[in-house]
Design a protein around this motif. Sequence first.
Motif, PDB file in Angstrom:
ATOM      1  N   GLU A 175       0.824  -1.216   0.000  1.00  0.00           N
ATOM      2  CA  GLU A 175       0.000   0.000   0.000  1.00  0.00           C
ATOM      3  C   GLU A 175       0.856   1.264   0.000  1.00  0.00           C
ATOM      4  N   PHE A 176       1.922   1.228   0.826  1.00  0.00           N
ATOM      5  CA  PHE A 176       2.807   2.392   0.865  1.00  0.00           C
ATOM      6  C   PHE A 176       3.443   2.628  -0.498  1.00  0.00           C
ATOM      7  N   ILE A 177       3.863   1.523  -1.126  1.00  0.00           N
ATOM      8  CA  ILE A 177       4.520   1.674  -2.420  1.00  0.00           C
ATOM      9  C   ILE A 177       3.535   2.228  -3.446  1.00  0.00           C
ATOM     10  N   SER A 178       2.318   1.676  -3.457  1.00  0.00           N
ATOM     11  CA  SER A 178       1.386   2.167  -4.472  1.00  0.00           C
ATOM     12  C   SER A 178       0.907   3.588  -4.146  1.00  0.00           C
ATOM     13  N   SER A 179       0.919   3.940  -2.837  1.00  0.00           N
ATOM     14  CA  SER A 179       0.496   5.303  -2.497  1.00  0.00           C
ATOM     15  C   SER A 179       1.503   6.330  -2.976  1.00  0.00           C
ATOM     16  N   SER A 180       2.743   5.879  -3.203  1.00  0.00           N
ATOM     17  CA  SER A 180       3.738   6.836  -3.693  1.00  0.00           C
ATOM     18  C   SER A 180       3.601   7.000  -5.206  1.00  0.00           C
ATOM     19  N   LEU A 181       2.744   6.209  -5.801  1.00  0.00           N
ATOM     20  CA  LEU A 181       2.475   6.346  -7.222  1.00  0.00           C
ATOM     21  C   LEU A 181       1.035   6.787  -7.369  1.00  0.00           C
ATOM     22  N   HIS A 182       0.834   8.056  -7.603  1.00  0.00           N
ATOM     23  CA  HIS A 182      -0.541   8.534  -7.728  1.00  0.00           C
ATOM     24  C   HIS A 182      -0.968   8.357  -9.156  1.00  0.00           C
ATOM     25  N   PRO A 224     -10.739  -1.780 -24.121  1.00  0.00           N
ATOM     26  CA  PRO A 224     -10.497  -1.902 -22.673  1.00  0.00           C
ATOM     27  C   PRO A 224      -9.432  -0.907 -22.194  1.00  0.00           C
ATOM     28  N   LEU A 225      -9.671  -0.374 -20.977  1.00  0.00           N
ATOM     29  CA  LEU A 225      -8.679   0.486 -20.331  1.00  0.00           C
ATOM     30  C   LEU A 225      -7.964  -0.369 -19.289  1.00  0.00           C
ATOM     31  N   LEU A 226      -6.654  -0.540 -19.459  1.00  0.00           N
ATOM     32  CA  LEU A 226      -5.903  -1.431 -18.573  1.00  0.00           C
ATOM     33  C   LEU A 226      -5.041  -0.635 -17.598  1.00  0.00           C
ATOM     34  N   LYS A 227      -4.923  -1.186 -16.403  1.00  0.00           N
ATOM     35  CA  LYS A 227      -3.983  -0.620 -15.438  1.00  0.00           C
ATOM     36  C   LYS A 227      -2.866  -1.635 -15.239  1.00  0.00           C
ATOM     37  N   ALA A 279       0.832   7.654 -16.937  1.00  0.00           N
ATOM     38  CA  ALA A 279       1.846   6.715 -16.465  1.00  0.00           C
ATOM     39  C   ALA A 279       2.750   7.367 -15.448  1.00  0.00           C
ATOM     40  N   GLN A 280       3.211   6.585 -14.515  1.00  0.00           N
ATOM     41  CA  GLN A 280       4.225   7.069 -13.590  1.00  0.00           C
ATOM     42  C   GLN A 280       5.226   5.952 -13.354  1.00  0.00           C
ATOM     43  N   MET A 281       6.431   6.170 -13.782  1.00  0.00           N
ATOM     44  CA  MET A 281       7.464   5.154 -13.619  1.00  0.00           C
ATOM     45  C   MET A 281       8.550   5.762 -12.739  1.00  0.00           C
ATOM     46  N   ASP A 282       9.179   4.920 -11.956  1.00  0.00           N
ATOM     47  CA  ASP A 282      10.179   5.456 -11.045  1.00  0.00           C
ATOM     48  C   ASP A 282      11.244   4.417 -10.770  1.00  0.00           C
ATOM     49  N   GLN A 283      12.292   4.869 -10.164  1.00  0.00           N
ATOM     50  CA  GLN A 283      13.410   4.011  -9.851  1.00  0.00           C
ATOM     51  C   GLN A 283      13.658   4.099  -8.359  1.00  0.00           C
ATOM     52  N   ALA A 284      13.756   2.949  -7.678  1.00  0.00           N
ATOM     53  CA  ALA A 284      14.135   2.958  -6.266  1.00  0.00           C
ATOM     54  C   ALA A 284      15.256   1.953  -6.133  1.00  0.00           C
ATOM     55  N   GLY A 285      16.419   2.423  -5.770  1.00  0.00           N
ATOM     56  CA  GLY A 285      17.579   1.538  -5.756  1.00  0.00           C
ATOM     57  C   GLY A 285      17.811   1.040  -7.175  1.00  0.00           C
ATOM     58  N   GLU A 286      17.888  -0.283  -7.330  1.00  0.00           N
ATOM     59  CA  GLU A 286      18.146  -0.877  -8.646  1.00  0.00           C
ATOM     60  C   GLU A 286      16.845  -1.157  -9.388  1.00  0.00           C
ATOM     61  N   VAL A 287      15.743  -0.893  -8.706  1.00  0.00           N
ATOM     62  CA  VAL A 287      14.477  -1.412  -9.199  1.00  0.00           C
ATOM     63  C   VAL A 287      13.663  -0.353  -9.921  1.00  0.00           C
ATOM     64  N   ASN A 288      13.136  -0.760 -11.073  1.00  0.00           N
ATOM     65  CA  ASN A 288      12.266   0.100 -11.833  1.00  0.00           C
ATOM     66  C   ASN A 288      10.837  -0.330 -11.524  1.00  0.00           C
ATOM     67  N   PHE A 289      10.007   0.608 -11.176  1.00  0.00           N
ATOM     68  CA  PHE A 289       8.628   0.234 -10.882  1.00  0.00           C
ATOM     69  C   PHE A 289       7.707   1.372 -11.265  1.00  0.00           C
ATOM     70  N   MET A 328       0.710   2.312 -14.888  1.00  0.00           N
ATOM     71  CA  MET A 328       0.430   2.879 -16.195  1.00  0.00           C
ATOM     72  C   MET A 328      -1.015   2.590 -16.562  1.00  0.00           C
ATOM     73  N   LEU A 329      -1.675   3.562 -17.186  1.00  0.00           N
ATOM     74  CA  LEU A 329      -3.019   3.330 -17.712  1.00  0.00           C
ATOM     75  C   LEU A 329      -2.893   3.315 -19.223  1.00  0.00           C
ATOM     76  N   ILE A 330      -3.364   2.221 -19.855  1.00  0.00           N
ATOM     77  CA  ILE A 330      -3.278   2.212 -21.308  1.00  0.00           C
ATOM     78  C   ILE A 330      -4.605   1.778 -21.934  1.00  0.00           C
ATOM     79  N   GLU A 331      -4.859   2.331 -23.090  1.00  0.00           N
ATOM     80  CA  GLU A 331      -6.065   1.942 -23.833  1.00  0.00           C
ATOM     81  C   GLU A 331      -5.617   0.959 -24.898  1.00  0.00           C
ATOM     82  N   LEU A 332      -6.261  -0.198 -24.862  1.00  0.00           N
ATOM     83  CA  LEU A 332      -5.877  -1.292 -25.755  1.00  0.00           C
ATOM     84  C   LEU A 332      -6.768  -1.267 -26.989  1.00  0.00           C
ATOM     85  N   SER A 333      -6.169  -1.467 -28.171  1.00  0.00           N
ATOM     86  CA  SER A 333      -6.992  -1.576 -29.381  1.00  0.00           C
ATOM     87  C   SER A 333      -6.330  -2.587 -30.301  1.00  0.00           C
ATOM     88  N   GLY A 334      -6.911  -2.852 -31.451  1.00  0.00           N
ATOM     89  CA  GLY A 334      -6.338  -3.821 -32.370  1.00  0.00           C
ATOM     90  C   GLY A 334      -7.193  -5.066 -32.432  1.00  0.00           C
TER      91      GLY A 334
END
Lengths: 217, 343
Positions: free
Chosen positions: B239-246, B267-270, B299-309, B312-318
Amino acid sequence: MSDSIIDLLVKGTWETIVMTFVSGFFGFLLGLPTGILLFLTRKNQILEQSVLNRTLSVLVNIFRSIPFIILIVWMIPFTRAIVGTSIGVSAALVPLSIGAAPFIARLVENSLLSLPSGLIEAARALGATPFQIVYKVLLPEALPSLINAASITLITLVGYSAMGGAVGAGGLGQVGYQYGYIGYDAVTMNSVLGLLVILVFLIQFAGDRLSKRFDHR
Amino acid sequence: MIELKNVTKTFHQKDRVVTALSDVSLRVPPGKIFGVIGTSGAGKSTLIRCVNLLERPTSGEIIVDGKALMQLSNAALALERREIGMIFQHFNLLSSRTVFENVAFPLELAGTSKSEIKTRVLELLELVGLAEKANDYPANLSGGQKQRVAIARTLANNPKVLLCDEATSALDPATTRSILNLLKDINKRLNITILLITHQMEVVKSICDEVAVISYGKLIEQGSVGEIFADPKHELTREFISSSLHIEVPSVYQEKLQKEDNGNLNPLLKLEMTGKSVNEPVISEVSRLFDTDFKIVSAQMDQAGEVNFGVMLIELSGKRENYNAAIQYFNSKHIKTEIIGYV
């Protein structure tokens, strides 16, 4: 108004001022340390000491519950032992100081209680000793409110000293009582009242100015 | 540098006993920044106050720079506290003293000479960037400036460790960042070990090397920031980790968002990427493999230490028949994917 009455009023005013400020000084000499001790020995304070705190608190309450006019009479033997007489300005100083001290102690305690508790915590974290906390943190931070406490005390003492005048303490109280009340002299009585009002206003005005001067919040 | 061994603290409130800390152990290695994160009431304030014995633990051991503090006399403890700096959420500056005099305060306590105080204070104000405010009173400073004064004040004694009690919680985001940068700078330049408590994951993410999560007086998880973000074990940590990603669905999308697909909606994917997610260009892979297209809504992407996390909200089509396979492919790469609606 005759010259002799004017002389009396001037002398009375001076005596009232002396009684108020000198007993205020001695009152603070007793009341300030007592108030600080009352604060420091409270629960969760740095010198928590519940027995001492309760003892002090009871003593302060006892002295605060004695009506001032009775305190004067009750203290006569003690007053005589200290100043050698029970009549006049210097005799009045003893009960006035003793009467003011517990009042001042409570005012000081309240001033200190209204300081943010974080200040003491920060000073402790920086390695301050209890003594350093008192004279480098508590007193300077509470100064504006201590000055307010002093004006309240001095104004109360103006009233007390006039009360003392009725039993031979001198000052404006005595002039008003003897020449005004007993002698039915309305002009003298009202002059005394006017002078007392002016004195109270001046003390309040000076106190407010000083308190503001030291307030940097 | 700082070590807590089995620290327990209980409070007596009327006739009930409240356990604020139970059996807390942690080690902060020299030169590191260690963060303790928890919700309010979790015991983090008590924890940090126990380190310099502003609160005395009921049981356990506190060792700072090799000294067992619980065994010290009051006088020795006061001296030892000068080696342990501390800053607070509400700054706790002396309102009756100017900025200069506030910073001089700990030096006065230690009996430093006037001339020495002067050079040291000016040097410290320079360090925190407030030299021109020396003669102002705290009342005339902004929150960030007050915290800088508090930092200068606590550094005056040359402490080896610095305790930060929610030091940025009363500050706006931009000021928070500048204070965090200052703390990081102090940690690097003066090699001061920092223990901080916070409820903001951003603080941990941006300056901490190690982190512990506290809940109901217990440390439920601790490790390097990279490890914790990569593989959070507890729900609270997640929860703490996801709360840092608004991330929120933009209002334009919110308005046209449908619960059900009527046959021609997208579809709108998270997508949630954690440290476990595969470090590969997954989106373009999916696009190629399943003949689908993506429109990144937010989208919100971030780096903590070595980790990328990130998230993202994306709209899928095709190709509609491949949607499910695409979602499954994301999940197989440990990217948590959910359909939040159709647009």
